[in-house]
Design a protein around this motif. Structure first.
Motif, PDB file in Angstrom:
ATOM      1  N   ILE A 112       0.818  -1.214   0.000  1.00 53.49           N
ATOM      2  CA  ILE A 112       0.000   0.000   0.000  1.00 53.49           C
ATOM      3  C   ILE A 112       0.854   1.266   0.000  1.00 53.49           C
ATOM      4  O   ILE A 112       0.603   2.185  -0.802  1.00 53.49           O
ATOM      5  CB  ILE A 112      -0.989  -0.014   1.180  1.00 53.49           C
ATOM      6  CG1 ILE A 112      -2.006  -1.142   0.994  1.00 53.49           C
ATOM      7  CG2 ILE A 112      -1.702   1.336   1.301  1.00 53.49           C
ATOM      8  CD1 ILE A 112      -2.974  -1.287   2.157  1.00 53.49           C
ATOM      9  N   PRO A 113       1.888   1.395   0.874  1.00 55.83           N
ATOM     10  CA  PRO A 113       2.702   2.621   0.823  1.00 55.83           C
ATOM     11  C   PRO A 113       3.367   2.876  -0.534  1.00 55.83           C
ATOM     12  O   PRO A 113       3.242   3.996  -1.066  1.00 55.83           O
ATOM     13  CB  PRO A 113       3.737   2.390   1.941  1.00 55.83           C
ATOM     14  CG  PRO A 113       3.037   1.478   2.890  1.00 55.83           C
ATOM     15  CD  PRO A 113       2.236   0.554   2.032  1.00 55.83           C
ATOM     16  N   PRO A 114       4.065   1.878  -1.153  1.00 62.50           N
ATOM     17  CA  PRO A 114       4.630   2.177  -2.474  1.00 62.50           C
ATOM     18  C   PRO A 114       3.566   2.473  -3.525  1.00 62.50           C
ATOM     19  O   PRO A 114       3.805   3.272  -4.444  1.00 62.50           O
ATOM     20  CB  PRO A 114       5.428   0.919  -2.826  1.00 62.50           C
ATOM     21  CG  PRO A 114       4.937  -0.139  -1.922  1.00 62.50           C
ATOM     22  CD  PRO A 114       4.483   0.551  -0.679  1.00 62.50           C
ATOM     23  N   MET A 115       2.392   1.858  -3.411  1.00 63.86           N
ATOM     24  CA  MET A 115       1.313   2.164  -4.351  1.00 63.86           C
ATOM     25  C   MET A 115       0.906   3.633  -4.248  1.00 63.86           C
ATOM     26  O   MET A 115       0.749   4.333  -5.264  1.00 63.86           O
ATOM     27  CB  MET A 115       0.105   1.272  -4.066  1.00 63.86           C
ATOM     28  CG  MET A 115      -1.079   1.534  -4.991  1.00 63.86           C
ATOM     29  SD  MET A 115      -2.572   0.635  -4.500  1.00 63.86           S
ATOM     30  CE  MET A 115      -3.022   1.550  -3.001  1.00 63.86           C
ATOM     31  N   LEU A 116       0.744   4.124  -3.017  1.00 62.24           N
ATOM     32  CA  LEU A 116       0.346   5.512  -2.819  1.00 62.24           C
ATOM     33  C   LEU A 116       1.438   6.473  -3.280  1.00 62.24           C
ATOM     34  O   LEU A 116       1.153   7.517  -3.887  1.00 62.24           O
ATOM     35  CB  LEU A 116       0.017   5.747  -1.351  1.00 62.24           C
ATOM     36  CG  LEU A 116      -1.216   4.984  -0.822  1.00 62.24           C
ATOM     37  CD1 LEU A 116      -1.401   5.237   0.662  1.00 62.24           C
ATOM     38  CD2 LEU A 116      -2.469   5.372  -1.588  1.00 62.24           C
ATOM     39  N   VAL A 117       2.690   6.122  -2.995  1.00 63.63           N
ATOM     40  CA  VAL A 117       3.807   6.965  -3.456  1.00 63.63           C
ATOM     41  C   VAL A 117       3.822   7.031  -4.976  1.00 63.63           C
ATOM     42  O   VAL A 117       3.964   8.109  -5.578  1.00 63.63           O
ATOM     43  CB  VAL A 117       5.146   6.421  -2.918  1.00 63.63           C
ATOM     44  CG1 VAL A 117       6.324   7.131  -3.588  1.00 63.63           C
ATOM     45  CG2 VAL A 117       5.225   6.587  -1.409  1.00 63.63           C
ATOM     46  N   GLY A 118       3.677   5.875  -5.627  1.00 61.08           N
ATOM     47  CA  GLY A 118       3.654   5.851  -7.084  1.00 61.08           C
ATOM     48  C   GLY A 118       2.499   6.653  -7.651  1.00 61.08           C
ATOM     49  O   GLY A 118       2.653   7.357  -8.665  1.00 61.08           O
ATOM     50  N   PHE A 119       1.338   6.569  -7.002  1.00 62.43           N
ATOM     51  CA  PHE A 119       0.169   7.314  -7.472  1.00 62.43           C
ATOM     52  C   PHE A 119       0.419   8.819  -7.389  1.00 62.43           C
ATOM     53  O   PHE A 119       0.099   9.565  -8.318  1.00 62.43           O
ATOM     54  CB  PHE A 119      -1.046   6.926  -6.637  1.00 62.43           C
ATOM     55  CG  PHE A 119      -2.319   7.602  -7.067  1.00 62.43           C
ATOM     56  CD1 PHE A 119      -2.995   7.171  -8.195  1.00 62.43           C
ATOM     57  CD2 PHE A 119      -2.829   8.665  -6.335  1.00 62.43           C
ATOM     58  CE1 PHE A 119      -4.174   7.799  -8.597  1.00 62.43           C
ATOM     59  CE2 PHE A 119      -4.002   9.294  -6.733  1.00 62.43           C
ATOM     60  CZ  PHE A 119      -4.676   8.860  -7.862  1.00 62.43           C
ATOM     61  N   VAL A 120       0.978   9.277  -6.279  1.00 66.22           N
ATOM     62  CA  VAL A 120       1.272  10.707  -6.122  1.00 66.22           C
ATOM     63  C   VAL A 120       2.284  11.162  -7.170  1.00 66.22           C
ATOM     64  O   VAL A 120       2.132  12.226  -7.787  1.00 66.22           O
ATOM     65  CB  VAL A 120       1.783  10.993  -4.695  1.00 66.22           C
ATOM     66  CG1 VAL A 120       2.294  12.430  -4.593  1.00 66.22           C
ATOM     67  CG2 VAL A 120       0.682  10.748  -3.675  1.00 66.22           C
ATOM     68  N   ILE A 121       3.317  10.358  -7.391  1.00 68.59           N
ATOM     69  CA  ILE A 121       4.326  10.707  -8.395  1.00 68.59           C
ATOM     70  C   ILE A 121       3.692  10.795  -9.780  1.00 68.59           C
ATOM     71  O   ILE A 121       3.953  11.733 -10.544  1.00 68.59           O
ATOM     72  CB  ILE A 121       5.465   9.668  -8.386  1.00 68.59           C
ATOM     73  CG1 ILE A 121       6.269   9.757  -7.097  1.00 68.59           C
ATOM     74  CG2 ILE A 121       6.379   9.862  -9.599  1.00 68.59           C
ATOM     75  CD1 ILE A 121       7.295   8.654  -6.939  1.00 68.59           C
ATOM     76  N   PHE A 141       4.566   2.766 -13.128  1.00 69.23           N
ATOM     77  CA  PHE A 141       5.228   1.460 -12.978  1.00 69.23           C
ATOM     78  C   PHE A 141       5.266   1.011 -11.520  1.00 69.23           C
ATOM     79  O   PHE A 141       5.244  -0.185 -11.229  1.00 69.23           O
ATOM     80  CB  PHE A 141       6.655   1.529 -13.521  1.00 69.23           C
ATOM     81  CG  PHE A 141       6.749   1.399 -15.015  1.00 69.23           C
ATOM     82  CD1 PHE A 141       5.616   1.332 -15.808  1.00 69.23           C
ATOM     83  CD2 PHE A 141       7.976   1.345 -15.628  1.00 69.23           C
ATOM     84  CE1 PHE A 141       5.706   1.210 -17.178  1.00 69.23           C
ATOM     85  CE2 PHE A 141       8.084   1.214 -17.008  1.00 69.23           C
ATOM     86  CZ  PHE A 141       6.938   1.160 -17.780  1.00 69.23           C
ATOM     87  N   LEU A 142       5.327   1.975 -10.609  1.00 70.39           N
ATOM     88  CA  LEU A 142       5.334   1.640  -9.184  1.00 70.39           C
ATOM     89  C   LEU A 142       3.923   1.408  -8.659  1.00 70.39           C
ATOM     90  O   LEU A 142       3.674   0.473  -7.890  1.00 70.39           O
ATOM     91  CB  LEU A 142       6.001   2.769  -8.395  1.00 70.39           C
ATOM     92  CG  LEU A 142       6.096   2.592  -6.879  1.00 70.39           C
ATOM     93  CD1 LEU A 142       6.898   1.342  -6.520  1.00 70.39           C
ATOM     94  CD2 LEU A 142       6.716   3.830  -6.247  1.00 70.39           C
ATOM     95  N   CYS A 143       2.981   2.233  -9.101  1.00 68.70           N
ATOM     96  CA  CYS A 143       1.627   2.207  -8.562  1.00 68.70           C
ATOM     97  C   CYS A 143       0.795   1.052  -9.097  1.00 68.70           C
ATOM     98  O   CYS A 143       0.152   0.324  -8.322  1.00 68.70           O
ATOM     99  CB  CYS A 143       0.940   3.536  -8.886  1.00 68.70           C
ATOM    100  SG  CYS A 143      -0.823   3.597  -8.516  1.00 68.70           S
TER     101      CYS A 143
END
Length: 346
Positions: A225-234, A249-251
């Motif tokens: 969940i944390p990397p998904m949210l970070v990828g979404f924000v990016i 690619f991260l999200c």
């Protein structure tokens, strides 16, 4: 009750491609996301490749022999594709061409396109007298272009599996190298020929991300969940194209993995797997219905409803009469192959 939602996700991805193309074919309108870099169609194709990587990793591990794996993959892809190529070129093309049918069938271009589609190359896309005046002109079945990359991913999976084993480190390295090549290499000469290498790298990154996610225990999936949210924000805030793509690619893999085991979705029961049929038939059907609708002033919602109904019927027929029997045949062949290996004298 099902233990995962991969069939539902594939169906959603197929309908996502349908929706993206449907609007584009009618009035050249398409919804975009992440600063206009991706459409719902392109994101849906990523979902297909992630799910394919995840499930084909498991298929290889269950029977790591190239012959049995290749048989299953070939009989999953090509029987349906062969019939879809015939319907796209000779049925839909024959009905929609402005040429006399005899001239249409006598044209070398007609037969070349059929062979091009049936072989999964899909490097050509036009037929004589077909869809020449559509908003997206001279495009018969443009969705088929991704299938050759899917086949290439299967080959790479077999090569890696036989040569090195599909270890966690290997798969992570494949993802990193593929993503870096897609994001950083900007050589136009690599986009010439039957294979566009930027497309190859982006699909390889998503496919092998799917394979690598098999090493993440399902009961620990909340860690993504944390990397998904970070990828979404990016992806939402990035102003540089490569940054936005990196965020996706991260999200996206994290989001698909979470949805694949999200319990509320497991209540949806699918009797038939229509995703592949929708994917291989939607494009030509939508082009044909769009041409008829624009000629007769049929509204966009009515056009979309008619196209969806016909596509679902073709997808259902493809599943019942072609895909499902081919899958059963492939299982029979693989079982016979394994029995032969066991009983063969040493």
């Amino acid at each position: 009750m099902r233990q995962n939602n991969f069939d539902v996700l594939r169906l959603g991805a197929a309908l996502g491609v349908f929706m993206a193309h449907g609007s584009l074919f009618y009035d050249l309108q398409i919804s975009s996301f992440f600063n206009g870099v991706y459409s719902i169609g392109s994101l849906s194709v990523y979902v297909f490749f992630f799910v394919s990587g995840y499930l084909n990793f498991q298929s290889w591990n269950r029977g790591p022999q190239w012959a049995s794996f290749g048989t299953k993959r070939a009989l999953r892809i090509f029987p349906g594709l062969l019939v879809a190529a015939f319907v796209s070129v000779f049925v839909i093309g024959g009905l929609m061409t402005t040429l006399d049918l005899t001239d249409f069938l006598a044209s070398e271009q007609t037969w070349v396109l059929f062979l091009n589609y049936a072989s999964a190359l899909a490097t050509q896309n036009d037929l004589p007298g077909v869809f020449a005046n559509n908003p997206i002109p001279h495009a018969v079945n443009g969705s088929l272009w991704t299938i050759k990359y899917e086949v290439m991913m299967y080959v790479l999976l077999v090569v890696f599996g036989m040569a090195f084993g599909l270890s966690r480190r290997l798969l992570v390295a494949a993802v990193v190298v593929s993503a870096a090549a897609f994001l950083l290499v900007k050589d136009p000469s690599l986009d010439e020929g039957a294979v566009t290498w930027r497309d190859f790298w982006q699909f390889a990154a998503i496919f092998f991300a799917g394979a690598a996610f098999n090493y993440l225990p399902v009961n620990q999936r909340h860690w993504v969940i944390p990397p998904m949210l970070v990828g979404f924000v990016i992806a939402c805030t990035g102003t540089n194209l490569a940054v936005v793509q990196g965020g996706v690619f991260l999200c996206l893999p994290c989001a698909v993995f979470l949805l694949a085991y999200w319990r509320p979705l497991t209540r949806i029961r699918l009797r038939h797997d229509l995703s592949y049929g929708i994917y291989i038939y939607a494009f030509p059907v939508q082009q044909a219905i769009a041409e008829i609708s624009l000629r007769h002033g049929i509204s966009k919602p009515s056009y979309m409803a008619m196209a969806l109904g016909l596509v679902l019927l073709l997808a259902l027929a493809s599943w019942i009469f072609i895909e499902r029997p081919a899958i059963a045949w492939s299982r029979s062949l693989v079982t016979s192959f394994h029995r032969h290996l066991v009983t063969r004298p040493s």
